[in-house]
Design a protein around this motif. Structure first.
Motif, PDB file in Angstrom:
ATOM      1  N   GLN A   1       0.844  -1.187   0.000  1.00 19.24           N
ATOM      2  CA  GLN A   1       0.000   0.000   0.000  1.00 19.24           C
ATOM      3  C   GLN A   1       0.887   1.248   0.000  1.00 19.24           C
ATOM      4  N   SER A   2       0.825   2.022  -1.053  1.00 14.23           N
ATOM      5  CA  SER A   2       1.644   3.221  -1.140  1.00 14.23           C
ATOM      6  C   SER A   2       1.000   4.370  -0.386  1.00 14.23           C
ATOM      7  N   ALA A   3       1.848   5.264   0.116  1.00 11.07           N
ATOM      8  CA  ALA A   3       1.353   6.437   0.818  1.00 11.07           C
ATOM      9  C   ALA A   3       0.552   7.320  -0.132  1.00 11.07           C
ATOM     10  N   LEU A   4      -0.434   7.995   0.432  1.00 11.49           N
ATOM     11  CA  LEU A   4      -1.190   8.976  -0.348  1.00 11.49           C
ATOM     12  C   LEU A   4      -0.274  10.154  -0.672  1.00 11.49           C
ATOM     13  N   THR A   5      -0.515  10.806  -1.806  1.00 19.08           N
ATOM     14  CA  THR A   5       0.378  11.868  -2.267  1.00 19.08           C
ATOM     15  C   THR A   5      -0.104  13.255  -1.849  1.00 19.08           C
ATOM     16  N   GLN A   6       0.757  13.959  -1.132  1.00 19.57           N
ATOM     17  CA  GLN A   6       0.483  15.344  -0.721  1.00 19.57           C
ATOM     18  C   GLN A   6       1.628  16.233  -1.216  1.00 19.57           C
ATOM     19  N   PRO A   7       1.365  17.527  -1.414  1.00 16.13           N
ATOM     20  CA  PRO A   7       2.471  18.436  -1.731  1.00 16.13           C
ATOM     21  C   PRO A   7       3.389  18.555  -0.525  1.00 16.13           C
ATOM     22  N   ALA A   8       4.689  18.691  -0.779  1.00 17.61           N
ATOM     23  CA  ALA A   8       5.642  18.756   0.329  1.00 17.61           C
ATOM     24  C   ALA A   8       5.441  20.005   1.177  1.00 17.61           C
ATOM     25  N   SER A   9       5.079  21.097   0.536  1.00 24.98           N
ATOM     26  CA  SER A   9       4.917  22.348   1.273  1.00 24.98           C
ATOM     27  C   SER A   9       3.872  23.240   0.642  1.00 24.98           C
ATOM     28  N   VAL A  10       3.223  24.012   1.477  1.00 26.44           N
ATOM     29  CA  VAL A  10       2.255  25.023   1.060  1.00 26.44           C
ATOM     30  C   VAL A  10       2.463  26.221   1.979  1.00 26.44           C
ATOM     31  N   SER A  11       2.383  27.403   1.431  1.00 24.23           N
ATOM     32  CA  SER A  11       2.553  28.591   2.260  1.00 24.23           C
ATOM     33  C   SER A  11       1.506  29.642   1.934  1.00 24.23           C
ATOM     34  N   GLY A  24      -5.077   9.754  -3.840  1.00 22.51           N
ATOM     35  CA  GLY A  24      -4.949   8.311  -3.670  1.00 22.51           C
ATOM     36  C   GLY A  24      -5.478   7.585  -4.876  1.00 22.51           C
ATOM     37  N   THR A  25      -6.172   6.494  -4.615  1.00 21.52           N
ATOM     38  CA  THR A  25      -6.719   5.670  -5.689  1.00 21.52           C
ATOM     39  C   THR A  25      -8.173   5.321  -5.377  1.00 21.52           C
ATOM     40  N   SER A  26      -8.772   4.560  -6.265  1.00 18.90           N
ATOM     41  CA  SER A  26     -10.156   4.140  -6.055  1.00 18.90           C
ATOM     42  C   SER A  26     -10.268   3.100  -4.935  1.00 18.90           C
ATOM     43  N   SER A  27      -9.109   2.579  -4.481  1.00 17.51           N
ATOM     44  CA  SER A  27      -9.114   1.608  -3.391  1.00 17.51           C
ATOM     45  C   SER A  27      -9.068   2.275  -2.029  1.00 17.51           C
ATOM     46  N   THR A 104       1.809  11.609   2.553  1.00 16.74           N
ATOM     47  CA  THR A 104       3.242  11.892   2.682  1.00 16.74           C
ATOM     48  C   THR A 104       3.526  13.101   3.567  1.00 16.74           C
ATOM     49  N   GLY A 105       2.512  13.898   3.839  1.00 18.66           N
ATOM     50  CA  GLY A 105       2.670  15.038   4.726  1.00 18.66           C
ATOM     51  C   GLY A 105       2.956  16.337   3.991  1.00 18.66           C
TER      52      GLY A 105
END
Lengths: 111, 119
Positions: A1-11, A24-27, A104-105
């Motif tokens: 199970q791969s981690a969900l994808t988030q942007p590394a930073s937002v400001s 993520g995915t449909s799962s 991913t945070g």
């Protein structure tokens, strides 16, 4: 199970609104309305901010809101404040043989 | 007041074992599913394991399956994580967390206990 994808930073500047995505995915994200968001300040335990896509636990500011479209969930922080500077993680229930997965945070910086 | 207090962390050699405990108070422990989540130094959160309120349903992350065992004692309001065949990559702060809905909505967390796997 791969981690969900988030942007590394937002400001953003104080008072502005920012949005953090979680893909993520449909799962996982796309298949269930069981996406949660957590705020974590350095050296502290995570704090639940949103659950079941858009529900706020008691005590969480209404400046925090969640939504979902397809395989992507989003957390919006409106009226950005200095205290919102922290790491944010999404999570989702998943149909895989495991139970859950975190994103991913994203590090939020208040300029 | 809901409280979760982890204990049992420490330094262990690769291949060794450790048992973490989480003492719960301030709520009806037997009514809630529980989870273990870990965070390697400077890294993100990783879900580790889930146990239902009655222990009838258990799940593990692929990274720990076959090596870690989650359990609970509702009479003692306690959650456990038995960790065997430890590896360097298991080094992390381990948190226990209450599951609000049974679907990974973790509304209360402990302060965490550090596990360091090193020779």
């Amino acid at each position: 199970q791969s981690a969900l994808t988030q942007p590394a930073s937002v400001s953003g500047s104080p008072g502005q609104s920012i949005t953090i995505s979680c893909t993520g995915t449909s799962s996982d994200v796309g298949g269930y309305n069981y996406v949660s968001w957590y705020q974590q300040h350095p050296g502290k335990a995570p704090k639940l901010m949103i659950y079941e896509v858009s529900n706020r636990p008691s005590g969480v500011s209404n400046r925090f809101s969640g939504s979902k479209s397809g395989n992507t969930a989003s957390l919006t922080i409106s009226g950005l404040q200095a205290e919102d500077e922290a790491d944010y993680y999404c999570s989702s229930y998943t149909s895989s043989s495991t139970r859950g997965v975190f994103g991913t945070g994203t590090k939020v910086t208040v300029l | 007041e809901v409280q979760l207090v982890e204990s049992g962390g420490g330094l262990v050699q690769p291949g060794g074992s450790l048992r973490l405990s989480c003492a719960a108070s301030g709520f009806t422990f037997s009514s809630y599913s529980m989870n273990w989540v870990r965070q390697a130094p400077g890294k993100g959160l990783e879900w580790v394991s889930y146990i239902s309120s009655s222990s009838s349903t258990i799940y593990y992350a692929d990274s720990v399956k076959g090596r870690f065992t989650i359990s609970r004692d509702n009479a003692k309001n306690s959650l456990y994580l038995q960790m065997n065949s430890l590896r360097a990559e298991d080094t992390a702060v381990y948190y226990c967390a209450r599951d609000l809905s049974g679907k990974l909505a973790l509304d209360y967390w402990g302060q965490g206990t550090l596990v360091t796997v090193s020779s």
